[in-house]
Design an enzyme around this catalytic site. Structure first.
Site, short mmCIF file in Angstrom:
data_model
loop_
_atom_site.label_atom_id
_atom_site.label_comp_id
_atom_site.label_asym_id
_atom_site.label_seq_id
_atom_site.Cartn_x
_atom_site.Cartn_y
_atom_site.Cartn_z
N PHE A 72 0.81 -1.23 0.00
CA PHE A 72 0.00 0.00 0.00
C PHE A 72 0.84 1.27 0.00
O PHE A 72 0.39 2.32 -0.43
CB PHE A 72 -0.97 -0.01 1.18
CG PHE A 72 -0.41 0.42 2.50
CD1 PHE A 72 -0.61 1.72 2.96
CD2 PHE A 72 0.28 -0.47 3.31
CE1 PHE A 72 -0.11 2.12 4.20
CE2 PHE A 72 0.78 -0.07 4.54
CZ PHE A 72 0.59 1.22 4.99
N LYS A 73 2.08 1.18 0.46
CA LYS A 73 2.93 2.38 0.52
C LYS A 73 3.17 2.98 -0.87
O LYS A 73 3.45 4.16 -1.00
CB LYS A 73 4.28 2.04 1.16
CG LYS A 73 4.18 1.32 2.51
CD LYS A 73 3.77 2.24 3.63
CE LYS A 73 3.52 1.51 4.92
NZ LYS A 73 4.67 1.23 5.73
#
Length: 463
Positions: A109-110
């Site tokens: 998700f980063k």
């Protein structure tokens, strides 16, 4: 829109300055001077947009010093690297929804925030012909996403600290196999909290920070929080349309409070009832869970787990929530955080805990439950969860009731093949891009958990 510090001792600054500042000079975190609350009309207009259009509209509430056409160009370039058109698709699995946040270049998700931030950095630096050195700490995924966001970009060097042998092998390889000359991986002989403490110490050394033009990509960088808000809006719109409902719950596996804080701000912007509550899911490093359930925010020893990105005891974004929780009282925030720095504990009253619980529900999930969730969820649905997402699913299901439940899938299971294969009882197939990592040369430096040693290394390599 201007930006201020949670501790109230920084003059107002622009969005562009905020992007490069990282930690505020007074030791606080930078926040917008106001969080807009959207009208029904504005919300319905946002509902119709594709992901990139939605990002542009939300960013425009917070960015007033970059022209719309430039902001649009940055967004388009950032999300070109994603493997799916919707960027963060929402998938119905059994009787819950999974928000897949792992379709970027490093399968976590980063990427959503850091692909945007990398392009933004380069654009602003080329405009001014300035150079920066990015300094960050990672518990697993931030590092590789940051590195992939800025590798090969002009006028930028990046220094990422990770706890040596305390991230998954794939997580480590995604960082250490990037051998671009502007990338420096530092493996610290300690925990993630040690890495984070070193980074904070260097940012508090204002002379060093200015001399080497240090900035951060950690979740204390406001631009990351802003970018993460978009997928909360996106998920709310997709699920409320499908379920024909107004209110939902969202379960977020979190250790650093950054991702869930983006959800909290989205809740404010959408109005309290649309995201009824956020479910804060932790592993056995449960400081945030203890805070929500008992008002106990006290540091304990970090316990290494199979969900290593959450092996954190000091949540670096917690101060931002404290600031809003105490009605944007900077003086009170400063007092509380300075006391916490000395005593390693904050105790909240029963009345305050009740107020926290209007925003959050929380559960801690142990390793046995995590492995069992991966196994059972696959048996029931055929869907494979990574260990962090499994923590979110298990916690979310504990609070499943009349509200549709969205669980954030924060990483692809292939980033944790040993753990996932152990849970399932068979080896999972790795995507070809991840398979290749095992054969690539690596570049990293092992250093002790010593601020001066890290400072010397950066001094030698900085641009």
């Amino acid at each position: 829109m201007k930006y201020i510090s949670t501790r109230g001792e920084m003059p107002k600054i622009s969005f562009k300055d905020t992007v490069f500042e990282g930690l505020a000079p007074d030791g606080g975190l930078i926040v917008p001077e106001k969080v807009p609350k959207l009208s029904e009309k504005e919300i319905e207009e946002l509902r119709k947009l594709n992901y990139q259009e939605l990002a542009l509209k939300i960013f425009k509430y917070y960015v007033s010093d970059i022209e719309e056409k430039d902001l649009k160009e940055i967004i388009e370039k950032a999300y070109k690297t994603f493997r799916v058109k919707d960027i963060t698709p929402v998938v119905k699995v059994g009787d819950i929804y999974i928000l897949e946040l792992f379709h970027g270049p490093t399968w976590a998700f980063k990427d959503i925030a850091l692909q945007f931030l990398g392009v933004l950095f380069e654009k602003l630096l080329l405009e001014t012909n300035k150079k920066i050195n990015i300094l960050g700490a990672t518990s697993g995924d931030t590092g590789s996403a940051a590195i992939y966001g800025v590798r090969g970009k002009k006028n930028i060097a990046i220094f990422i600290l990770h706890p040596y042998k305390k991230v998954s092998e794939v997580q480590a390889l995604m960082m250490t196999t990037v051998t671009d000359p502007n990338v420096y991986n530092i493996a610290i002989e300690g925990t993630f909290d040690d890495c984070q403490a070193i980074v904070k110490s260097l940012f508090m050394d204002l002379e060093f920070k200015r001399k080497y033009r240090l900035t951060t990509v950690n979740s204390i960088n406001w631009a990351r929080i802003m970018a993460q808000m978009v997928y909360y809006f996106w998920a709310y719109f997709r699920v409320s349309e499908k379920e024909k409902c107004e209110s939902i719950r969202i379960s977020v596996p979190t250790g650093n409070f950054g991702d869930i804080f983006a959800g909290y701000l989205t809740k404010i912007m959408l109005g309290e009832k649309r995201i009824e509550r956020l479910i804060l899911a932790t592993n056995e490093n449960d400081i945030l869970c203890r805070f929500v359930n008992n008002g106990d925010y006290s540091v304990r020893k970090v316990k290494p787990t199979i969900s290593p990105s959450m092996d954190i005891q000091v949540a670096s974004n917690f101060e931002r929530y404290i600031y809003y929780f105490y009605h944007e009282d900077a003086k009170k925030t400063k007092e509380i955080m300075e006391k916490f720095a000395k005593e390693k504990a904050i105790k909240f009253s029963e009345e305050e805990v009740k107020r926290v619980q209007k925003d959050f529900l929380s559960a801690s999930v142990n390793e046995e439950e995590t492995l069992e969730t991966i196994k059972e969820f696959y048996k029931e649905t055929g869907y494979i969860l990574d260990p962090h997402t499994a923590v979110g699913v298990k916690a979310g299901l504990k609070f499943k009731d009349k509200y549709p439940l969205i669980c954030l899938a924060t990483a692809h299971p292939a980033k944790f093949p040993e753990t996932v294969s152990k849970a399932l009882g068979f080896s999972i197939k790795l995507p070809e891009e991840i398979e290749k990592l095992y054969k690539l040369p690596q570049k990293f430096e092992i250093l002790p958990k010593d601020v001066e040693k890290v400072k010397a290394f950066i001094s030698e390599k900085a641009i």
